[in-house]
Design an enzyme around this catalytic site. Sequence first.
Site, mmCIF file in Angstrom:
data_model
loop_
_atom_site.group_PDB
_atom_site.id
_atom_site.type_symbol
_atom_site.label_atom_id
_atom_site.label_comp_id
_atom_site.label_asym_id
_atom_site.label_seq_id
_atom_site.Cartn_x
_atom_site.Cartn_y
_atom_site.Cartn_z
ATOM 1 C CG ASP A 121 -93.126 -51.849 9.256
ATOM 2 O OD1 ASP A 121 -92.116 -52.072 8.559
ATOM 3 O OD2 ASP A 121 -93.352 -50.772 9.824
ATOM 4 N NE ARG B 63 -86.941 -52.010 17.284
ATOM 5 C CZ ARG B 63 -87.459 -51.076 16.487
ATOM 6 N NH1 ARG B 63 -88.358 -51.401 15.575
ATOM 7 N NH2 ARG B 63 -87.073 -49.817 16.590
ATOM 8 N NE ARG C 184 -87.799 -45.118 18.486
ATOM 9 C CZ ARG C 184 -88.506 -45.640 17.499
ATOM 10 N NH1 ARG C 184 -89.211 -46.707 17.700
ATOM 11 N NH2 ARG C 184 -88.538 -45.060 16.320
ATOM 12 N NE ARG D 160 -82.200 -46.543 11.181
ATOM 13 C CZ ARG D 160 -83.194 -47.039 10.489
ATOM 14 N NH1 ARG D 160 -84.429 -46.886 10.919
ATOM 15 N NH2 ARG D 160 -82.980 -47.676 9.365
#
Length: 517
Positions: A434, A483, A353, A342
């Site tokens: 989530d 993550r 991230r 991404r």
Amino acid sequence: MFVRFALTADLTFNSDLSAEATNAVEKTVAESNNVLFKKGVPKGVDEREVGRITSWSVEANGIRLAIESGTYTRAHDALFRFRKQIATALGKFRLGLRGISIGEYRITMTGEIPDGIHIPNVPFIRSFDIRKDGLSLDLAVSAADLENRVPDRILKLIDEKIQASGYGGKGEHWELIFASAQRPRPFTKDPTEEMVKRNWIRHGAARGQWIHGPQSVQLFRAFEQIVVEQIIRPLGFAEMIFPKLTPWEVWMKSGHAKGVYPEIYYVCTPKTRDPAFWEDVGDYFKVTGEVPIEMIRDKIDGPIGGLCYAQCPSFWPFVQGETLGTASLPVKVFDRSGTSHRYESGGIHGIERVDEFHRIEIVWLGTAEQTVDMADRLHEAYHHVFEEILELEWRCARVTPWFMAQEGMVGTGKAPQAVEGGACGCGDRVGTTDYEAYLPYSENWLEFQNVSINGDKYPKGFNVKIQSGADCWSGCSGVGLERWTAAFLAQKGLDMDGWPDNVATLVGEPQEIFRFL
Ligand code: SER
Ligand code: ZN
């Protein structure tokens, strides 16, 4: 919002209309307005909302029509209903319909138009007028465009833009459903910085990319093993390999083609693989030491699509167009064969991230009941893993469904989406949950995986059916290894003596194979 559609059209026949044929036209117009266009319109709907031929005339071999409507039997739907009727009526006079040409097509919306609405830049919109209290669009459309429901799509798109702007400030939906107890917070450093200090990871050459050293991979593999042993094997998921280059065809069906463009890593192909065609490029590099990007741009085709983004869409062509037998349901598969990419722009941070990441993607499909049931079992299994095995401080929340977020539909206020359907009345279960972990160093919560019930979206998009004839539903769950690692290390630190014993055993002593001088 109050909407009107108005069009003019010319229907051309193979020869001139006689006086009797003209009488038949008059009769057909009256019948259409009074009966045909009202079919399917609920009782109590205002007459002015329903399609109506407002004027007509016959000249030589043509009929000229003007049709207006609100949102019932829209002008173009009325036109096609009339076409069928008039073809039969004039067939009796041996008149055959040769073609339809559309003169004008106007959509008028009355109501408050928020500032900054962008009228789509598509060839069908000839001109537009936009004011505080409404807007109008003049379309340049053929009969084929009308059959393709172009006006409806344009209206829907503008409506979405208006809604999105109205709800824009609200951002994504978020609704807590579970929070674990608070855990001790002995470690308060940024785990990425600590991993870099210990040479567990180093920046890759590309943006948002890490090279994971053996110690980091030991953690990834241990987490993978936990997922396999606690979730994938007991629940009976089978491993597959999903492609990691996603062509437009897939994203058109998955919905990503609606809005994922700012975040794609685009993929192009050479115009030819003839070495002579490419010789200049290699030569240029040999002489200058620079890669000539502009020269390359002229020599490639595409983009043909992009690198894997959401991971599950490229599974679907495997079952596309098929009907699945009852015995194979629910289908349960997973993929861990490669990276997702991404373009995160300014958002890159640490290992959590990044532009390139690793994820186990779990996918299941079946009836609505089976799909919801599997999501519930996954929630239970994850709960056990985070409480009893990883001993995390975590929580989970209903959020904007990932497929809406990825289509650029965030902030339409519709999330989580409820759909009709499922004998179980599971419509309100459609959406994404989530899982978030607390990061002591930043005092923020990190989304580290999700579980989604995607309703019939994917089976519809890829035309997948099930034997019983009931609606086919699907779900997916993405387990982000970066993550998980970031969450675990942020809470427990990098020293094994702070880790739960079973996790420490699975990971093993960090392998120090690099001695940098
Ligand atoms: N496909 C889902 C997503 O992209 C789950 O991984 O979030
Ligand atoms: Zn998915």
